[in-house]
Design an enzyme around this catalytic site. Sequence first.
Site, PDB file in Angstrom:
ATOM      1  N   GLU A 175      -0.130  -2.179   0.334  1.00 45.68           N
ATOM      2  CA  GLU A 175      -1.065  -2.633  -0.837  1.00 45.68           C
ATOM      3  C   GLU A 175      -2.461  -2.995  -0.148  1.00 45.68           C
ATOM      4  O   GLU A 175      -2.628  -4.372  -0.447  1.00 45.68           O
ATOM      5  CB  GLU A 175      -0.137  -3.724  -1.502  1.00 45.68           C
ATOM      6  CG  GLU A 175       1.000  -3.370  -2.213  1.00 45.68           C
ATOM      7  CD  GLU A 175       1.605  -4.261  -3.218  1.00 45.68           C
ATOM      8  OE1 GLU A 175       1.304  -5.608  -2.766  1.00 45.68           O
ATOM      9  OE2 GLU A 175       2.580  -4.029  -3.788  1.00 45.68           O
ATOM     10  N   GLU A 294       8.150   0.881  -3.899  1.00 48.30           N
ATOM     11  CA  GLU A 294       8.385  -0.398  -4.313  1.00 48.30           C
ATOM     12  C   GLU A 294       8.370  -0.236  -6.144  1.00 48.30           C
ATOM     13  O   GLU A 294       7.697  -0.075  -6.624  1.00 48.30           O
ATOM     14  CB  GLU A 294       7.404  -1.456  -4.056  1.00 48.30           C
ATOM     15  CG  GLU A 294       7.558  -2.049  -2.589  1.00 48.30           C
ATOM     16  CD  GLU A 294       6.711  -3.089  -2.383  1.00 48.30           C
ATOM     17  OE1 GLU A 294       6.544  -4.052  -3.088  1.00 48.30           O
ATOM     18  OE2 GLU A 294       5.912  -3.168  -1.159  1.00 48.30           O
TER      19      GLU A 294
HETATM   20  O1  AHR Z   1       8.540  -6.669  -2.629  1.00 52.37           O
HETATM   21  C1  AHR Z   1       7.881  -7.951  -2.719  1.00 52.37           C
HETATM   22  C2  AHR Z   1       6.448  -7.539  -2.465  1.00 52.37           C
HETATM   23  O2  AHR Z   1       5.943  -7.087  -3.727  1.00 52.37           O
HETATM   24  C3  AHR Z   1       5.667  -6.723  -1.329  1.00 52.37           C
HETATM   25  O3  AHR Z   1       5.819  -7.608  -0.368  1.00 52.37           O
HETATM   26  C4  AHR Z   1       4.479  -6.471  -1.683  1.00 52.37           C
HETATM   27  O4  AHR Z   1       4.400  -4.928  -1.307  1.00 52.37           O
HETATM   28  C5  AHR Z   1       4.547  -6.118  -3.440  1.00 52.37           C
HETATM   29  O5  AHR Z   1       3.374  -7.013  -3.912  1.00 52.37           O
END
Ligand code: AHR
Length: 499
Positions: A175, A294
Site C-alpha cells: 500500500e 487483501e
Molecule cells: O490487513 C490490515 C491492514 O489493512 C494491512 O496492514 C494494510 O495493508 C491494510 O490497510
Amino acid sequence: MLTLKAHVFVDTNRTIAPISPLLFGGFVEHMGRCVYEGIYDPKSPNSDTQGLRKDVLDALRDQAYTIIRYPGGNFLSGYNWLDGVGPKELRPRRRDLAWQSIETNQFGTNEFMGFCKAIDTAPMLGVNMGTGDVQSASDLVEYCNAPIGTYWSDLRASHGFSKPHNVRYWCVGNEMDGPWQVGQLDAAAYGKKALEAAKMMKWQDSSIKTILCGSSNDSMATYPEWDRTTLEIAWEQVDYLSMHYYAGNKANDTASYLASAVAFERFVDTLDGTLRYVKAKNRSTHDVYLSWDEWQVWYKGDPLQGNWAEAPHLAEEIYNLEDALVVAQWLNVFLRKSHVLKIACVAQIVNVISWLHTHQNGLLKHPSYYAFKMVSNHARGESLDVLVKAPLLETKQYNAVPALDVSASFDTETQKGALFIVNRSQTDSVSTEIVWQNGKSVQVDAGWQLAGNNPKEVNTWDTPNQLVAKSISAPAVNSGGTSLILPPLSFTTLITHSV
Ligand code: AHR
C-alpha cells in the site's frame, strides 16, 4: 414469504479460464493477535513443539489454504527482516509504528516457513519498500532462496536452514500510495523503486514472481491512475498487480450490502482494463495478472492502535450471516474473474479481521469460515460462464441485482463439478431449476448450505454452532434438470459428477 422462480444454465463447455489454486490464500500480519496468540503461542498447552497452535493449524488445514502472505501489511513498511532471524534471545524488541504495538520478533521468516510447511501451503513474502531499500530486498531473496556458499545464504544456514526456502511469490512493498504507510511514495517514485527492487530480486532468483502494489482501494483519490503509472514503469519486472479492498455495511443497508459482488466485479474490470491498456501502450509481450492479496469484511470499528502493548486485541471483528454471504459472493467473483485474477489472500487468517478467533483454550469459527471452506475445498478445474435468469431485487447502491449470485467449476480430469449459489433475498425463497446443458448425464453427489433467518445472526462462544454449513440431501436430476428451493439469506454448494 414469497417463492421466487429462477433458472441457472450450466454448460461445462462454456468455460471462462482455469481456476488458479492460489485464489484460496490467506494473510498473516504482525498485527494484534494474528501471529502471537493466533498461529504462534508457545506457552499454550494447545501448541506443538514449534509453538504453533494445533487447533488453529487444524482449522487452517480444513480451509485448504494454498498460499499465505507475510509479514504485512502496514507492518512491513517499517520492518527490518534481520530483526526476525537468528537466535531468539538476541532478537530486538521494537516499537511497531504501524499499529503502535511492541514487536518481540520471536516469530520471523524461518518460523513462518515452518508454519507454511505445517499447513502445507506456499509462502508469499513481502519486502519493505517504506524504510527498506532495494539492497535489503535483494538480500532477503538471497537469504531465502540461494544455495549455501554466499554471505546471506550462509547466514541462513547458520540459523539452522541449510536448504533454501525457495519462496516463489514476493510482494514489492505494501500500500505504498497510502498516507498511513511508513515511507509513502508517489506513483512515479514507487514505480521506479519497485522496478529496481524487482530487477535485483529476479537477478537473485529468476524463478520468482513479483507483485506490484496497486491502489490501496478503489476510493483512493489516485485510483486508478496510480495503477497505470506504476505499471507503465515497472511492467517488465512484475508479474501481478495487487488489489486490496475491505467491504462493510456501515450504513446498515443490508439489501445493498448483499449486492457487494457488483462493486467487486467493477474493481476487477477496471484493473483488467488498465492491465490491457498498459500492455498495449508498452508494446509488451509480457503478461501481468491480478493478486487480490487483501480482501475481507472490515467496518465494525474495533481499535487499531495497540498503546505499545504486545499482541493487543486489534480489529477482532465479529462476523454475522450477512458478512458470510458477502464473503461467498467475493469467492463467486474470484471464479467468474479467473481469467485475470490468479492470487487472492483473505486478510487475515486468525484473530485480526478474521473469521477465526482464539482464546487460551478454544477456537471460535464465524459463519464466513464455512463459506470460504465450501469454495476452497471444491472449486477445481475451470470456472464456468453460468447463465442466471433470476428475479431482480432493488438496492439503493447498485440499482437492481439478480436475487441469485452464482459461480461454477468443472474439472475435466475428474468430471467433477461444483455450483455455488447465494440467495440474496432477505425474505423470499427462490425455487431454482438448474439446467445441465452439456448433454452428459449429471448426478448431484452432495450439497451443503449455510443459512439463517436474520442477517445479523452470529456464532458466539456459548453458541458456536448457530451458523455452520449443513449437509443437505443431494437433489435428484430429472430430464437434465435439478430443482431445489433456496431459502432466503443462504449460500448453497452442490457437488456433481458427469458420466
Ligand atoms: O490487513 C490490515 C491492514 O489493512 C494491512 O496492514 C494494510 O495493508 C491494510 O490497510
